[in-house]
Design a protein around this motif. Structure first.
Motif, mmCIF file in Angstrom:
data_model
loop_
_atom_site.group_PDB
_atom_site.id
_atom_site.type_symbol
_atom_site.label_atom_id
_atom_site.label_comp_id
_atom_site.label_asym_id
_atom_site.label_seq_id
_atom_site.Cartn_x
_atom_site.Cartn_y
_atom_site.Cartn_z
ATOM 1 N N GLY A 1 3.562 8.858 3.007
ATOM 2 C CA GLY A 1 4.163 7.962 2.013
ATOM 3 C C GLY A 1 4.002 8.481 0.600
ATOM 4 O O GLY A 1 4.916 8.367 -0.228
ATOM 5 N N GLN A 2 2.847 9.059 0.294
ATOM 6 C CA GLN A 2 2.611 9.621 -1.038
ATOM 7 C C GLN A 2 3.605 10.751 -1.312
ATOM 8 O O GLN A 2 4.200 10.824 -2.393
ATOM 9 N N ILE A 3 3.767 11.633 -0.348
ATOM 10 C CA ILE A 3 4.670 12.780 -0.520
ATOM 11 C C ILE A 3 6.104 12.304 -0.729
ATOM 12 O O ILE A 3 6.806 12.793 -1.621
ATOM 13 N N LEU A 4 6.552 11.354 0.062
ATOM 14 C CA LEU A 4 7.924 10.866 -0.079
ATOM 15 C C LEU A 4 8.120 10.160 -1.421
ATOM 16 O O LEU A 4 9.178 10.313 -2.050
ATOM 17 N N ALA A 5 7.122 9.421 -1.888
ATOM 18 C CA ALA A 5 7.215 8.795 -3.211
ATOM 19 C C ALA A 5 7.299 9.861 -4.297
ATOM 20 O O ALA A 5 8.055 9.723 -5.261
ATOM 21 N N ALA A 6 6.536 10.941 -4.147
ATOM 22 C CA ALA A 6 6.568 12.033 -5.122
ATOM 23 C C ALA A 6 7.920 12.738 -5.117
ATOM 24 O O ALA A 6 8.449 13.091 -6.179
ATOM 25 N N CYS B 1 0.797 -1.234 0.000
ATOM 26 C CA CYS B 1 0.000 0.000 0.000
ATOM 27 C C CYS B 1 0.826 1.279 0.000
ATOM 28 O O CYS B 1 0.385 2.300 -0.518
ATOM 29 N N GLY B 2 2.004 1.270 0.595
ATOM 30 C CA GLY B 2 2.873 2.434 0.588
ATOM 31 C C GLY B 2 2.686 3.423 1.721
ATOM 32 O O GLY B 2 3.368 4.439 1.769
ATOM 33 N N ALA B 3 1.786 3.156 2.650
ATOM 34 C CA ALA B 3 1.586 4.084 3.773
ATOM 35 C C ALA B 3 2.848 4.198 4.627
ATOM 36 O O ALA B 3 3.042 5.195 5.318
ATOM 37 N N CYS B 4 3.716 3.217 4.545
ATOM 38 C CA CYS B 4 4.935 3.172 5.355
ATOM 39 C C CYS B 4 6.164 3.678 4.608
ATOM 40 O O CYS B 4 7.277 3.566 5.112
ATOM 41 N N THR B 5 5.990 4.267 3.445
ATOM 42 C CA THR B 5 7.120 4.671 2.616
ATOM 43 C C THR B 5 8.028 5.676 3.320
ATOM 44 O O THR B 5 7.562 6.652 3.905
ATOM 45 N N VAL B 6 9.321 5.404 3.255
ATOM 46 C CA VAL B 6 10.367 6.320 3.705
ATOM 47 C C VAL B 6 11.390 6.390 2.570
ATOM 48 O O VAL B 6 11.340 5.592 1.629
ATOM 49 N N LEU B 7 12.300 7.332 2.667
ATOM 50 C CA LEU B 7 13.387 7.406 1.698
ATOM 51 C C LEU B 7 14.664 6.903 2.347
ATOM 52 O O LEU B 7 14.991 7.317 3.463
ATOM 53 N N ILE B 8 15.343 6.001 1.672
ATOM 54 C CA ILE B 8 16.666 5.556 2.101
ATOM 55 C C ILE B 8 17.616 5.990 1.004
ATOM 56 O O ILE B 8 17.515 5.529 -0.132
ATOM 57 N N GLY C 1 17.461 8.632 -0.555
ATOM 58 C CA GLY C 1 16.667 9.253 -1.607
ATOM 59 C C GLY C 1 15.748 8.323 -2.365
ATOM 60 O O GLY C 1 14.960 8.775 -3.196
ATOM 61 N N TYR C 2 15.814 7.037 -2.104
ATOM 62 C CA TYR C 2 14.982 6.066 -2.814
ATOM 63 C C TYR C 2 13.795 5.656 -1.953
ATOM 64 O O TYR C 2 13.956 5.391 -0.757
ATOM 65 N N PRO C 3 12.606 5.559 -2.538
ATOM 66 C CA PRO C 3 11.440 5.169 -1.751
ATOM 67 C C PRO C 3 11.488 3.688 -1.386
ATOM 68 O O PRO C 3 11.783 2.839 -2.224
ATOM 69 N N VAL C 4 11.237 3.425 -0.112
ATOM 70 C CA VAL C 4 11.280 2.059 0.410
ATOM 71 C C VAL C 4 10.042 1.845 1.267
ATOM 72 O O VAL C 4 9.657 2.707 2.052
ATOM 73 N N ARG C 5 9.424 0.697 1.112
ATOM 74 C CA ARG C 5 8.282 0.312 1.950
ATOM 75 C C ARG C 5 8.846 -0.253 3.244
ATOM 76 O O ARG C 5 9.346 -1.370 3.311
ATOM 77 N N SER C 6 8.798 0.547 4.294
ATOM 78 C CA SER C 6 9.498 0.198 5.532
ATOM 79 C C SER C 6 8.881 -0.975 6.283
ATOM 80 O O SER C 6 9.543 -1.563 7.131
ATOM 81 N N CYS C 7 7.640 -1.340 5.979
ATOM 82 C CA CYS C 7 7.035 -2.482 6.674
ATOM 83 C C CYS C 7 7.638 -3.807 6.231
ATOM 84 O O CYS C 7 7.561 -4.795 6.953
ATOM 85 N N SER C 8 8.237 -3.816 5.047
ATOM 86 C CA SER C 8 8.801 -5.064 4.538
ATOM 87 C C SER C 8 10.305 -4.939 4.262
ATOM 88 O O SER C 8 10.854 -5.703 3.473
ATOM 89 N N TYR C 9 10.946 -3.983 4.931
ATOM 90 C CA TYR C 9 12.381 -3.765 4.780
ATOM 91 C C TYR C 9 13.018 -3.971 6.151
ATOM 92 O O TYR C 9 12.636 -3.311 7.121
ATOM 93 N N PHE C 10 13.967 -4.866 6.224
ATOM 94 C CA PHE C 10 14.592 -5.169 7.509
ATOM 95 C C PHE C 10 15.480 -4.019 7.978
ATOM 96 O O PHE C 10 16.273 -3.475 7.207
ATOM 97 N N ALA C 11 15.377 -3.690 9.240
ATOM 98 C CA ALA C 11 16.176 -2.617 9.819
ATOM 99 C C ALA C 11 17.665 -2.880 9.628
ATOM 100 O O ALA C 11 18.438 -1.950 9.373
#
Length: 152
Positions: free
Chosen positions: A101-106, A42-49, A51-61
């Motif tokens: 998440g939308q803003i960071l993806a944009a 869904c992308g609600a958890c999107t962060v930038l790593i 500068g690249y958008p990453v879905r943080s719910c499925s990305y290991f710390a």
């Protein structure tokens, strides 16, 4: 492990297999990234790593090896980021749940493709919005691209 989030270095005691979303929300008290689906759809958890958008719910710390930016770290102290400003001017937020998440993806899209076409926007903006603000999202992205001669 050490992580740099929004320009601040943090040392946390966490399982490297912990989803980044929970490290941010539960250990660092950064609430911008939201839990939506838990599977990166869904992308609600999107962060930038880096500068690249990453879905943080499925990305290991433990896999993070570059600076992280969340919505909290996007704007300057005295001004909104241009994408945040365009979001407000175009009335994008409805319920607001997906907007960080939308803003960071944009932001990532505009950094990579300063003058995106409709097809570019469709390909990059895969975050879901239950309120259906997609036309306003497209308008806000194009506004930022056009306002300063192309992107960020």
């Amino acid at each position: 492990m050490k992580l740099t989030v929004n320009g601040t270095e943090h040392e946390v005691d966490a399982d490297p297999n912990m989803p980044l979303l929970w490290l941010l929300r539960d250990l660092l008290n950064i609430k911008g990234p939201k839990f939506g689906c838990g599977v990166g759809a869904c992308g609600a958890c999107t962060v930038l790593i880096d500068g690249y958008p990453v879905r943080s719910c499925s990305y290991f710390a433990g896999d993070v090896d570059a600076p992280i930016t969340t919505i909290e770290g996007l704007a300057g102290k005295d001004a909104l980021h241009p994408v945040q400003d365009a979001w407000i001017r175009h009335g994008v937020p409805q319920c607001g749940y997906c907007q960080a998440g939308q803003i960071l993806a944009a932001v990532a899209l505009l950094q990579d493709t300063p003058n995106p076409t409709d097809d570019d926007i469709d390909a990059a903006m895969t975050n879901l919005c239950r309120c259906g603000t997609y036309p306003m999202i497209r308008a806000a992205i194009k506004d930022v691209a056009n306002s300063d001669g192309g992107g960020l």
